[in-house]
Design a protein around this motif. Structure first.
Motif, PDB file in Angstrom:
ATOM      1  N   THR A   1       0.847  -1.197   0.000  1.00  0.00           N
ATOM      2  CA  THR A   1       0.000   0.000   0.000  1.00  0.00           C
ATOM      3  C   THR A   1       0.880   1.244   0.000  1.00  0.00           C
ATOM      4  N   TRP A   2       0.345   2.324  -0.552  1.00  0.00           N
ATOM      5  CA  TRP A   2       1.117   3.569  -0.612  1.00  0.00           C
ATOM      6  C   TRP A   2       1.231   4.200   0.775  1.00  0.00           C
ATOM      7  N   LEU A   3       0.106   4.269   1.482  1.00  0.00           N
ATOM      8  CA  LEU A   3       0.114   4.824   2.836  1.00  0.00           C
ATOM      9  C   LEU A   3       0.316   3.697   3.833  1.00  0.00           C
TER      10      LEU A   3
ATOM     11  N   PRO B   1      -0.395   2.305   7.340  1.00  0.00           N
ATOM     12  CA  PRO B   1      -1.223   2.592   8.521  1.00  0.00           C
ATOM     13  C   PRO B   1      -0.324   2.749   9.761  1.00  0.00           C
TER      14      PRO B   1
ATOM     15  N   PRO C   1      -0.245   1.626  12.810  1.00  0.00           N
ATOM     16  CA  PRO C   1       0.234   0.438  13.558  1.00  0.00           C
ATOM     17  C   PRO C   1       1.271  -0.375  12.775  1.00  0.00           C
TER      18      PRO C   1
ATOM     19  N   ILE D   1       1.515  10.534   6.325  1.00  0.00           N
ATOM     20  CA  ILE D   1       1.225  11.942   6.081  1.00  0.00           C
ATOM     21  C   ILE D   1       1.396  12.647   7.413  1.00  0.00           C
TER      22      ILE D   1
ATOM     23  N   GLU E   1       1.242  15.403  14.235  1.00  0.00           N
ATOM     24  CA  GLU E   1       0.208  14.491  13.718  1.00  0.00           C
ATOM     25  C   GLU E   1       0.817  13.503  12.731  1.00  0.00           C
TER      26      GLU E   1
ATOM     27  N   ASN F   1      -0.742  10.685   9.907  1.00  0.00           N
ATOM     28  CA  ASN F   1      -1.948  10.123   9.271  1.00  0.00           C
ATOM     29  C   ASN F   1      -3.235  10.615   9.941  1.00  0.00           C
ATOM     30  N   GLY F   2      -3.295  11.896  10.243  1.00  0.00           N
ATOM     31  CA  GLY F   2      -4.519  12.503  10.778  1.00  0.00           C
ATOM     32  C   GLY F   2      -4.757  12.271  12.251  1.00  0.00           C
ATOM     33  N   GLU F   3      -3.859  11.508  12.894  1.00  0.00           N
ATOM     34  CA  GLU F   3      -4.015  11.253  14.329  1.00  0.00           C
ATOM     35  C   GLU F   3      -2.922  11.975  15.093  1.00  0.00           C
TER      36      GLU F   3
END
Lengths: 367, 367
Positions: free
Chosen positions: B47-49, B51, B53, B130, B190, B192-194
């Motif tokens: 996958t490009w991103l 996750p 974890p 990100i 931050e 990945n938005g977290e």
């Protein structure tokens, strides 16, 4: 622009804060329970990427209880060759990954005056994820679209009565052939690097970049190429704009819109200068500019566009703001896209409550 | 290129599959336990991103047990004005969001022949997230870098003995001033938005786009502007390349590299044509091209570059492959960046085992 809330609030001191006080379910602000509908919490509108647990959920029927182990995706209708693809077959086709902002056609419906029926979304029925999957065009090429094809119909595994008393039906939506074969229309199997969850459409969700969310059919079971236009509840009875002259327009591409992510509505501020942040998006083109005003639109200042810049994903912006007066201040923002579409000051009110993209004020109190 | 494993395997049938069979901890493949070090599992390299974890973790000392509630970030040294910033202060500064691929300097160390000491990473000490935060340049501007500044030193909250018998120290790394003030060098809060997790450097992690991961100091406590070059264990004793002529080069920007995400090493394939997928990256420039060969590099075919294209993030690619023979096949890929840097066929072996960017074969069996 609807400044009513702010004007009322101004006379009585601080503006009224949203009355929503329920706890978040699955990280979302609940809108309905059966089927579950939830919007992205305000805090997650401060980030460019929406984490999966905070990505808004809009269901039309209950989530399918079981995805049959025999699940295959059927491509049929006006094609040279009917296809019957397993998830494994899809994984072997060329892969594409795209950042895409999805907005529900009814986002901000609760801001409409006079009030309309339908899910009372505030500002959170919009989210951005990085979707991975196979371009739909690859699959349609393999099936071979025959001459005379007009639309492509998509059917989900979900079904029920769309309204009490209506006949039971599956979720069905069609797209013009040229949208279905656009190289960036995806059969998504991944969301933010993770396998798509059942909540978001596992095993396969259609993702139509730049279109309101109703086009992105979840739990895809069948794709049927048609020689005629499809009519059906979710195509021609809902997701339409009824114009004053009696004509009807389908809800389709996302219209240009922006929001202020920070400060929040009703926030008390204590220093002398601030970085106002926000997001802006349009289904038609890249965002060209965002302007901010603290005097009801008499004067505007340019925001700085920052962060990732993608055709179908929202654009982050920063605006350096030094309040010129203490007490109550109202901030507004408006976006323009590269096709010259300008976010309107007022939403065009419509009976079903779609495309609510008028400028939305945020009121703050400067100490 | 090291084809040894494949050649040995070929004579005995299928190539040996990696011996790592431990369960993943926190979604990662464990490399060490004290401090915890883990790499991204092979599946997440499809996958490009990445996750959160599954984003690789490389610690030098134990994760700080407590982040003091009084935590502030100190900016001092050769500046006009010492700053002492809270997390709230940082949140009020202009925001930036960037997709960035981070690679550990020791990624693929286990492929080196002869073997070297150090964490035996396979291919998973590389991930993409990100990152959101404040450009470091904004903070340094407010402090006011004085004339004559040469480097900027970064200190983490983590400390310990870097090797048995060494004096206890904190984690310290410096950057040339022009890298520290680059507009895309971030103080990240931050991922990945977290909100950044403690494992990944909460409250603030320095993110240096295009540099190997040792530069991106976690748990930042102090930023000190220096008039001279910094020397220290993690700057001048480790993360260096010892050349054959006795000179030493610091490990800095990520060198051009690519990997095959699918098929996996040792996979048995059963159909006649395949979509080979992979990733390619370089800290110096955008990826210009990726080529794939199934005949040991005699002939090469061009892969198609797909997915998001960002200066400091990896590039996805697809390659349509029809094996010309049954049985054992070896696939290799190599990338070129837009500055003309070409991924080497062979890694330049070095004693400490850094920058392992030689072409890496994947062997499969075609039925």
């Amino acid at each position: 622009m609807n400044l009513c809330t702010c004007i009322q609030a101004e006379s009585g001191g601080m503006p009224a804060v949203s009355p929503r006080t329920q706890p978040e379910r699955n990280g979302l602000v609940p809108i309905d329970e059966s089927p579950f509908i939830g919007e992205t919490p305000q805090n997650s509108l401060q980030t460019w990427l929406t984490p999966n647990p905070h990505f808004y959920v809009r269901n039309h029927f209950s989530t399918p209880a079981d995805i049959p182990s025999s699940w295959n995706l059927v491509i049929d209708g006006h094609v040279d060759q009917t296809l019957d693809l397993s998830l494994e077959d899809l994984r072997c086709l060329p892969k594409q990954t795209l950042p895409i902002t999805m907005e529900c056609a009814g986002n901000n419906r609760s801001d409409l005056q006079p009030k309309v029926p339908g899910n009372p979304f505030q500002s959170g029925a919009v989210s951005t994820a990085i979707w991975g999957g196979v371009p739909l065009s690859c699959v349609l090429e393999r099936a071979g679209i025959r001459e005379g094809a007009k639309e492509v119909l998509f059917e989900g595994l979900d079904s029920g009565e769309p309204e009490p008393g209506h006949q039971e039906m599956t979720y069905l939506r069609s797209l013009p052939t040229e949208v279905a074969t656009h190289p960036q229309t995806l059969l998504a199997i991944e969301m933010n690097g993770e396998t798509l969850s059942v909540e978001h459409g596992y095993p396969v969700r259609l993702i139509v970049p730049g279109w309101y969310g109703m086009a992105s059919v979840k739990w895809l079971r069948r794709i049927c190429v048609l020689e005629e236009s499809y009519s059906g509840f979710f195509q021609t009875d809902r997701y339409i704009i009824e114009n004053e002259d009696g004509t009807v327009d389908p809800v389709a591409q996302i219209k240009v819109k922006s929001l202020i992510s920070w400060p929040n509505q009703g926030e008390s501020l204590e220093s002398t200068s601030y970085n106002v942040t926000g997001l802006a998006w349009s289904g038609f083109a890249h965002i060209a500019s965002v302007e901010v005003s603290d005097d009801g639109g008499e004067t505007w200042g340019d925001a700085e566009l920052v962060g990732p810049r993608h055709r179908f994903a929202w654009q982050q912006w920063n605006f350096s703001w030094t309040p010129s007066r203490k007490g109550h201040n109202t901030l507004i923002c408006r976006a323009v896209d590269e096709d010259g579409n300008v976010q309107p000051m007022e939403t065009a009110w419509n009976r079903l409550g779609y495309i609510i993209n008028g400028v939305k004020p945020v009121c703050v109190n400067v100490a």
